[in-house]
Enzyme design. Sequence first.
Site, mmCIF file in Angstrom:
data_model
loop_
_atom_site.group_PDB
_atom_site.id
_atom_site.type_symbol
_atom_site.label_atom_id
_atom_site.label_comp_id
_atom_site.label_asym_id
_atom_site.label_seq_id
_atom_site.Cartn_x
_atom_site.Cartn_y
_atom_site.Cartn_z
ATOM 1 N N LEU A 110 -3.791 -5.127 1.706
ATOM 2 C CA LEU A 110 -3.031 -4.460 2.762
ATOM 3 C C LEU A 110 -1.533 -4.634 2.518
ATOM 4 O O LEU A 110 -1.085 -5.679 2.045
ATOM 5 C CB LEU A 110 -3.396 -5.036 4.136
ATOM 6 C CG LEU A 110 -4.881 -5.006 4.509
ATOM 7 C CD1 LEU A 110 -5.059 -5.301 5.992
ATOM 8 C CD2 LEU A 110 -5.534 -3.693 4.148
ATOM 9 N N GLY A 155 -7.449 -7.162 0.692
ATOM 10 C CA GLY A 155 -7.930 -5.803 0.944
ATOM 11 C C GLY A 155 -8.298 -5.057 -0.330
ATOM 12 O O GLY A 155 -9.138 -4.153 -0.315
ATOM 13 N N ASN A 179 -8.445 -13.779 -0.155
ATOM 14 C CA ASN A 179 -7.566 -14.964 -0.074
ATOM 15 C C ASN A 179 -6.832 -15.059 1.259
ATOM 16 O O ASN A 179 -5.857 -15.795 1.384
ATOM 17 C CB ASN A 179 -6.547 -14.921 -1.224
ATOM 18 C CG ASN A 179 -5.665 -13.685 -1.162
ATOM 19 O OD1 ASN A 179 -6.133 -12.612 -0.821
ATOM 20 N ND2 ASN A 179 -4.399 -13.826 -1.494
ATOM 21 N N GLU A 180 -7.298 -14.317 2.287
ATOM 22 C CA GLU A 180 -6.577 -14.264 3.554
ATOM 23 C C GLU A 180 -6.270 -15.647 4.126
ATOM 24 O O GLU A 180 -5.182 -15.884 4.654
ATOM 25 C CB GLU A 180 -7.384 -13.462 4.602
ATOM 26 C CG GLU A 180 -7.334 -11.953 4.435
ATOM 27 C CD GLU A 180 -8.268 -11.413 3.379
ATOM 28 O OE1 GLU A 180 -8.857 -12.208 2.626
ATOM 29 O OE2 GLU A 180 -8.411 -10.181 3.285
HETATM 30 C C1 LIG Z 1 -3.316 -5.970 11.318
HETATM 31 C C2 LIG Z 1 -3.812 -6.800 10.194
HETATM 32 C C3 LIG Z 1 -4.483 -8.023 10.640
HETATM 33 C C4 LIG Z 1 -5.223 -8.778 9.845
HETATM 34 C C5 LIG Z 1 -5.413 -8.458 8.422
HETATM 35 C C6 LIG Z 1 -6.419 -9.340 7.824
HETATM 36 C C7 LIG Z 1 -6.814 -8.904 6.461
HETATM 37 C C8 LIG Z 1 -5.723 -8.889 5.467
HETATM 38 C C9 LIG Z 1 -5.906 -8.341 4.296
HETATM 39 C C10 LIG Z 1 -4.875 -8.224 3.258
HETATM 40 O O1 LIG Z 1 -5.066 -7.516 2.307
HETATM 41 S S1 LIG Z 1 -3.380 -9.054 3.422
HETATM 42 C C11 LIG Z 1 -2.522 -8.774 1.875
HETATM 43 C C12 LIG Z 1 -2.904 -9.828 0.910
HETATM 44 N N1 LIG Z 1 -2.349 -9.559 -0.391
HETATM 45 C C13 LIG Z 1 -1.947 -10.513 -1.201
HETATM 46 O O2 LIG Z 1 -1.998 -11.675 -0.910
HETATM 47 C C14 LIG Z 1 -1.381 -10.059 -2.531
HETATM 48 C C15 LIG Z 1 -0.009 -10.551 -2.724
HETATM 49 N N2 LIG Z 1 0.477 -10.099 -4.024
HETATM 50 C C16 LIG Z 1 0.170 -10.689 -5.197
HETATM 51 O O3 LIG Z 1 -0.562 -11.637 -5.290
HETATM 52 C C17 LIG Z 1 0.837 -10.118 -6.418
HETATM 53 O O4 LIG Z 1 1.919 -9.337 -6.005
HETATM 54 C C18 LIG Z 1 -0.095 -9.296 -7.324
HETATM 55 C C19 LIG Z 1 -0.840 -8.218 -6.547
HETATM 56 C C20 LIG Z 1 -1.118 -10.225 -8.000
HETATM 57 C C21 LIG Z 1 0.741 -8.610 -8.421
HETATM 58 O O5 LIG Z 1 1.500 -9.557 -9.087
HETATM 59 P P1 LIG Z 1 2.715 -9.095 -10.025
HETATM 60 O O6 LIG Z 1 3.280 -10.335 -10.626
HETATM 61 O O7 LIG Z 1 2.244 -8.033 -10.953
HETATM 62 O O8 LIG Z 1 3.736 -8.382 -9.055
HETATM 63 P P2 LIG Z 1 4.751 -9.056 -7.991
HETATM 64 O O9 LIG Z 1 4.127 -10.227 -7.327
HETATM 65 O O10 LIG Z 1 6.049 -9.299 -8.685
HETATM 66 O O11 LIG Z 1 4.887 -7.899 -6.912
HETATM 67 C C22 LIG Z 1 5.565 -6.697 -7.235
HETATM 68 C C23 LIG Z 1 6.134 -6.123 -5.963
HETATM 69 O O12 LIG Z 1 5.052 -5.791 -5.094
HETATM 70 C C24 LIG Z 1 5.254 -6.391 -3.810
HETATM 71 N N3 LIG Z 1 3.936 -6.711 -3.203
HETATM 72 C C25 LIG Z 1 2.976 -7.446 -3.724
HETATM 73 N N4 LIG Z 1 1.900 -7.509 -2.912
HETATM 74 C C26 LIG Z 1 2.215 -6.755 -1.812
HETATM 75 C C27 LIG Z 1 1.518 -6.427 -0.601
HETATM 76 N N5 LIG Z 1 0.256 -6.868 -0.343
HETATM 77 N N6 LIG Z 1 2.145 -5.664 0.299
HETATM 78 C C28 LIG Z 1 3.415 -5.202 0.071
HETATM 79 N N7 LIG Z 1 4.120 -5.488 -1.067
HETATM 80 C C29 LIG Z 1 3.523 -6.252 -1.997
HETATM 81 C C30 LIG Z 1 6.037 -7.648 -4.132
HETATM 82 O O13 LIG Z 1 6.693 -8.114 -2.990
HETATM 83 C C31 LIG Z 1 6.971 -7.137 -5.187
HETATM 84 O O14 LIG Z 1 7.994 -6.404 -4.533
HETATM 85 P P3 LIG Z 1 9.507 -6.488 -5.043
HETATM 86 O O15 LIG Z 1 9.486 -6.004 -6.442
HETATM 87 O O16 LIG Z 1 10.259 -5.597 -4.106
HETATM 88 O O17 LIG Z 1 9.898 -7.924 -4.930
#
Ligand SMILES: CC/C=C\CCC/C=C/C(=O)SCCNC(=O)CCNC(=O)[C@H](O)C(C)(C)COP(=O)(O)OP(=O)(O)OC[C@H]1O[C@@H](n2cnc3c(N)ncnc32)[C@H](O)[C@@H]1OP(=O)(O)O
Length: 291
Positions: A110, A155, A179-180
């Site tokens: 997400l 997600g 990993n939430e």
């Molecule tokens: C209403 C909701 C209520 C409850 C929800 C419950 C369920 C939740 C579900 C979810 O999915 S929560 C999201 C969880 N996601 C993560 O934990 C992933 C976090 N990201 C990573 O681990 C890494 O970014 C990666 C996907 C492994 C990629 O790594 P990489 O080294 O290739 O890239 P980098 O970390 O440098 O990221 C690039 C760029 O992308 C932005 N980013 C990353 N993940 C997200 C995200 N989930 N949402 C928005 N943006 C994200 C990151 O900040 C970087 O941005 P930048 O270049 O501007 O710094």
Amino acid sequence: MKMALRACLRTKPGLTALLSQLSCSGHAAARRAPALVAQRSSSSTSQKIKVDFDQSSGVAVMHMQSPPVNSLSLEFLTDVCIALEKLEMDKSCRGLVVTSSQPKVFSAGLDILDMYGKSPEHCAEFWKAVQEMWLKFYGSNMITIAAVNGSSPAGGCLLSMTCDYRIMADNPRYSIGLNETKLGIVAPFWFKDTMVNTVGHRATEMALQLGLLYSPAEALKIGLVDQLVHEDQVLTTATETMTKWLAIPGILNISYTCHFFHLWCCNLVCTICSCVCQVIAAKKIHLSQDF
Ligand SMILES: CC/C=C\CCC/C=C/C(=O)SCCNC(=O)CCNC(=O)[C@H](O)C(C)(C)COP(=O)(O)OP(=O)(O)OC[C@H]1O[C@@H](n2cnc3c(N)ncnc32)[C@H](O)[C@@H]1OP(=O)(O)O
């Protein structure tokens, strides 16, 4: 499980209505729709989704192309749902492969920026779109295969688990899992149920309690993915695998569906009972604190 939901959506109008309350087809329909032209091979593109449909094989490939990491924002989810709806309506499309055009990442889950500091209305619409994506993939009449060609946390992992089969790139730098917990978020019960249906109760309990992200080898070991291949071969293996799945007559899928539908109903009843118990327990705690 996916097949159970599929049958339920086909055969149980009451349940369909119940599920559709979770869904929000309205907002998706209101947006622009990528066109799918009825010809031997077609390609349609929205800003964040590219769909290649080969009519001779009946297989479509959905490329997620929302840089940098295919995070599931409201806009992206809406595009995914529209593309899926169009494919679902085209009866010549029997199989769907989902993959990423972004290097190293299948989907980051997400979109965190879409969950933070937004209006309650936006959050409600966003959350409905997440549920709609889940319903559409899990309830799809098509055979769906996730070609996981990069990391797939939270997600992103959910999205891959809604597919019938998962092929992951064998690169130890990639990871997949719900990993939430590590983010201080409780994974919703339907995330949990989807994982239980994929890897079983014990593995899910461990995964959620500890917020585990698995390497491809670990994911294969617990059954979170079905097959590992070299990075370059994820997509080709997915299309080859699809041929095998599509060789099975659809009627057999439907018969398995009935078994899984029974399980799904039991799960739903258990979840409702457990929610009622939690409310009663919370009320008891509240009352005891008053004295
Ligand atoms: C209403 C909701 C209520 C409850 C929800 C419950 C369920 C939740 C579900 C979810 O999915 S929560 C999201 C969880 N996601 C993560 O934990 C992933 C976090 N990201 C990573 O681990 C890494 O970014 C990666 C996907 C492994 C990629 O790594 P990489 O080294 O290739 O890239 P980098 O970390 O440098 O990221 C690039 C760029 O992308 C932005 N980013 C990353 N993940 C997200 C995200 N989930 N949402 C928005 N943006 C994200 C990151 O900040 C970087 O941005 P930048 O270049 O501007 O710094």
